[in-house]
Design a protein around this motif. Structure first.
Motif, short mmCIF file in Angstrom:
data_model
loop_
_atom_site.label_atom_id
_atom_site.label_comp_id
_atom_site.label_asym_id
_atom_site.label_seq_id
_atom_site.Cartn_x
_atom_site.Cartn_y
_atom_site.Cartn_z
N PHE A 90 0.84 -1.19 0.00
CA PHE A 90 0.00 0.00 0.00
C PHE A 90 0.88 1.24 0.00
O PHE A 90 2.03 1.20 0.45
CB PHE A 90 -0.88 0.03 1.25
N ALA A 91 0.32 2.35 -0.47
CA ALA A 91 1.04 3.62 -0.46
C ALA A 91 1.52 3.92 0.97
O ALA A 91 0.74 3.90 1.91
CB ALA A 91 0.15 4.75 -0.96
N PRO A 133 -0.50 8.11 1.70
CA PRO A 133 -1.89 7.96 1.23
C PRO A 133 -2.51 9.29 0.80
O PRO A 133 -3.23 9.35 -0.20
CB PRO A 133 -2.62 7.35 2.44
N GLU A 136 -2.16 -0.26 -6.32
CA GLU A 136 -1.57 -0.81 -5.10
C GLU A 136 -1.72 -2.33 -5.13
O GLU A 136 -2.53 -2.86 -5.86
CB GLU A 136 -2.27 -0.21 -3.86
#
Lengths: 457, 398
Positions: free
Chosen positions: B38-39, B154, B169
């Motif tokens: 994930f970011a 995010p 993602e």
């Protein structure tokens, strides 16, 4: 000399210790957070309190007496460390915090018998004073001889529901009502499995009968709407048969079954398995408690089964440890395996009779508190999940919203967060497991004062 | 299989990757940003979030000071809060050697236009009574700030997406190949992306993407030790940082005390697992009590580390590939990535769009590792546990 470290002095840990003590080549250390052995199920009155446990436990008192007898035989034969928290495990060493401060303990085999705690879901008003978990209400009664109130509503879906209500009744507390969220039809469907242990089923039915005889209203198939009160719970609002109802009270005990206390197992690198029926995760083991690389699990942390099952699984884990050390087994595992299997069939029945209300979270209003440690509402998490490019997974939602970041580290809001993420992302929690907040140390809060007075270097 | 064309592929959605994506789409380029997790899920997200200005490597100062200007306008720029708070950074002297270090630093900071105040013991105590009366003084930089590091990537990823970047993602880049004038990037979701430009911002996992084009940097992994208390009422503004870096703590907007402190510990970048050895947690708790005795009643509720990439001279690789036109690297931030990220991303954008960056990036060229490595011996000794595997003096890159 091989050292076996057992964490948890409940029925699983004690049963395992019983098979291990006194054997050549083995030393046993038993670490437990409690002041006295027993775990949650055999919580004993605080020393100095003359609680009438026989009256409180009824037929269950004989089991407590047997457990006490076992403890008085086993405990003198091992290194027993009560009031000691295991706060971390790393490189084959347990990190402990006890009466003598921080310490570490290396082991050749680690048996994790850390049991279970209440599994809760938010209900409007659940963080208000006067609202307790079923297990918490029971512990207060057993250990402290205290009632949570004089007019208590017991509600939710848990095998503890009727038992705790009856114990309160026996202790002189008025039970305002028992509100069971599982429909009667589901209970009927559970009967074939519950017949695996007809005696226990009969006991359970007798609790309900005793409560009815005492005039306690029992309502099945309810939906819990809110715990209401001015600064303290004074009323439970619920729906049943399409009608809205309210029952007055001065305290509420509620819960939706139990969840394994598995942070230690996770930090000890146990693989995890997902139970799609109960919609929660457990440490994975081979049926006899083996998790691999010298780690074993027993009791409710290994599979939800209650005290009797915990005893059998504790014995099985002990036999596994002896076999893996290449030592002679004092008994065949077969009788314990068979007995455990019957217990687990019965537990599947209980899982149907007291069903986890998976859809409950989706119906919660945005204002309801989800994470009580950090004060994060259901709506804040929903908005986070729905926002463009926002988090789509429980650990991401935790990072974005702080849900699960507080003192309990998600132990109590984690189930609800997982159900909320599933509801928002359209996951059913069956084909794809529910998300799980990853465990991080410390297992429970570690006071900075634990290192006070120690030299810097 | 899905086939795409884009101007730029960025590998890694940390602070550098997301910001570069944002700035590039604003320049009218099309961007695909890929991350196997994930970011901000790796070193950006687990960073303690301190945007420290003083005591930095002078080589990095131009980048650092430009980044600070950008951080000061950051929330307006991306349109979201990242809990940016400009509450200053205190170097706390606990030994006479610390005081000497402060005296040595003061003129260097002044030369870079970074205002710092030298404080006596009593000035430290009157401003921050929670600190130890045993302190010997301090050096305060009011301009340093903090952010909530979990929120940065995010939030930037959302801003980049709104501006038109495509973010994928949980999609891993399997290979990047050169086909004539373009790169072909393949992912584990069966996606093939053609682009004239690739930005390698894959953090500790960036090395294979350089190796594929015949270049390398001797990056090694380690993890900063971190932990946090329960929230308490606000009492502490700045980041407090013992001059040797052995204890660093700050209070978050939510009230928790975040605690870090060197040396860093080994982590497993292959299995992507990182754990803090418990004796190091206890050591940092003792150091915390020593620096701020008033924290005695608090409890630690969470302990963590993350996987960061370090280079032996404690400077990043930032700039064009030495072998392959169109390939750009931004990795090996050696613990400074979050603070430098806006200026690094801006510099990359200038390079990609205009062919040159305003800040001279030559000290960060990947080619510096083709000869003998000149390690920052002192930092490698002081800031890492002995069991962190790292290059030593004279070791040549492969």
């Amino acid at each position: 000399m091989k050292r076996v470290a057992i964490v948890g002095a409940g029925p699983a840990g004690i049963a395992a210790a019983d098979l291990l003590v006194g054997r050549a080549g083995i030393s046993v250390t038993l670490i437990d957070e409690g002041q006295q052995p027993g775990g949650q199920i055999f919580r004993q009155p605080h020393p100095g309190l003359a609680t009438d446990m026989k009256r409180l436990l009824g037929a269950g008192h004989a089991r407590l007496e047997r457990f006490r007898a076992l403890c008085s035989n086993v405990l003198p034969q091992l290194d027993y460390r009560p009031r000691t928290l295991v706060w971390n495990v790393f490189g084959g060493e347990l990190m402990t915090l006890g009466e003598r401060g921080v310490d570490s303990l290396s082991y050749d085999a680690l048996l994790i018998a850390t049991g279970a705690t209440d599994r809760v879901l938010p209900v409007e008003g659940w963080t208000m004073p006067g609202v307790y978990t079923l297990g918490g209400a029971q512990i207060l009664l057993k250990e402290q001889g205290c009632l949570i109130g004089r007019q208590v509503v017991f509600c939710g879906a848990s095998p503890l529901l009727y038992l705790a209500a009856l114990q309160y009744h026996r202790a002189g507390g008025a039970v305002a009502a028992v509100l069971d969220t599982t429909p009667i039809a589901a209970k009927v469907k559970a009967i074939p499995r519950l017949l695996a242990l007809p005696g226990v089923l009969k006991d359970g039915l007798s609790y309900m009968a005793a409560l009815r005889l005492a005039g306690v209203p029992i309502v099945g198939g309810v939906t819990l709407d809110a715990f209401v009160g001015e600064g303290r719970a004074a009323e439970v609002r619920y729906r049943a048969g399409g009608q809205a109802h309210a029952v007055a009270c001065d305290a509420v005990a509620y819960g939706f079954g139990l969840r394994p206390e598995m942070q230690l197992a996770e930090l000890a690198d146990c693989a995890l398995r997902y139970d799609s029926f109960r919609r929660q995760w457990y440490p994975d083991h081979d049926g006899d408690g083996r998790c691999g690389h010298g780690v074993y699990v027993a009791g409710d942390v290994a599979q939800m089964g209650g005290a009797e099952a915990a005893g059998h699984s504790g014995r099985l884990a002990a036999l596994s440890i002896l076999a893996d050390f290449g030592l002679e087994a004092p008994a065949s595992p077969e009788p314990d395996r068979a007995a455990l299997a019957r217990q687990l069939t019965f537990q599947d029945g209980l899982g149907h009779a007291f069903a986890w209300p998976a859809a409950h979270v989706a119906g919660l209003a945005d204002e309801v508190m989800l994470c009580r440690c950090e004060g994060v509402s259901v709506g804040e998490v929903r908005r986070g999940l729905r926002s463009d490019g926002g988090p789509q997974e429980a650990n991401r939602a935790k990072a974005a919203t702080r849900c699960g970041m507080g003192r309990c580290q998600g132990r109590f809001c984690g189930s609800a967060l997982a159900e909320l993420v599933a509801a928002e992302t359209g996951a059913d929690g069956v084909a794809r497991p529910l998300d799980r907040l990853r465990a991080q140390p410390p297992i429970k809060p570690l006071p900075i004062s634990a290192v006070a007075g120690e030299p810097l270097a | 299989m899905s086939q795409m064309h884009t101007d730029v592929v960025i590998i890694g959605a940390g602070s550098i990757g997301t910001l570069t994506a944002l700035y590039l789409v604003r320049q009218g380029l099309s961007v695909v940003l890929l991350d196997r997790g994930f970011a901000g899920g790796q070193s950006t997200g687990v960073s303690p979030g301190s945007l420290r200005l003083q005591g930095r490597n002078p080589t990095e100062m131009p980048l650092s000071m430009r980044a600070q200007e950008m951080w000061e306008a950051f929330e307006d720029d991306i349109g979201e809060s990242v809990e940016f708070e400009q509450k200053g950074h205190l170097f706390l002297a606990l030994t006479p050697a610390h005081l000497d270090k402060i005296d040595a630093l003061m003129p260097i900071e002044a030369a870079h236009g970074n205002f710092c105040e030298k404080l006596s013991r009593d000035e430290v105590l009157s401003r921050w009574p929670c600190l130890t009366p045993e302190n010997l003084g301090g050096m305060f930089n009011p301009r340093s700030a903090v952010v909530n590091s979990r929120m940065v990537a995010p939030a930037v990823a959302r801003a980049a997406s709104r501006a038109g970047a495509l973010l994928f993602e949980q999609e891993e880049v399997l290979s990047v190949e050169r086909k004539g004038e373009t790169f072909l990037t393949r992912t584990d979701r069966d996606r093939r992306i053609e682009s004239p430009i690739v930005v390698n911002a894959a953090g500790m996992w960036a090395r294979p993407f350089a190796n594929g084009f015949g270049e390398d940097a001797p990056m090694f992994s380690a993890g900063p030790i971190q932990m946090v208390t329960e929230p308490v009422p606000q009492f502490l503004d700045p980041v407090v940082h013992s001059v040797d870096g052995h204890i660093i703590f700050r209070q978050t907007l939510a009230g928790n005390i975040v605690v870090a402190g060197h040396p860093r510990v080994p982590v497993d970048d292959v299995a992507r697992r990182s754990r803090v050895p418990p004796d190091k947690t206890l050591r940092n708790m003792r150091r915390l009590l020593n620096a701020a005795p008033g924290l005695l009643p608090q409890s630690i509720i969470r302990i963590w580390t993350g996987i960061e990439g370090y280079l032996p001279d404690m400077l990043p690789v930032l700039g064009p590939s030495a072998t392959t036109p169109g390939l750009f690297h931004a990795f090996g931030w050696s613990g400074h990535g979050l603070q430098c990220a806006p200026a690094a991303a801006e510099s990359l954008t200038q390079l990609i769009v205009g062919g040159a960056s305003r800040i001279d990036l030559s000290p960060f060229a990947i080619a510096r590792f083709t000869g003998a490595v000149r390690p920052d011996e002192q930092k490698l000794r002081d800031e890492f546990e002995d069991n962190v595997v790292r290059p030593r003096s004279g070791a040549a890159a492969s």
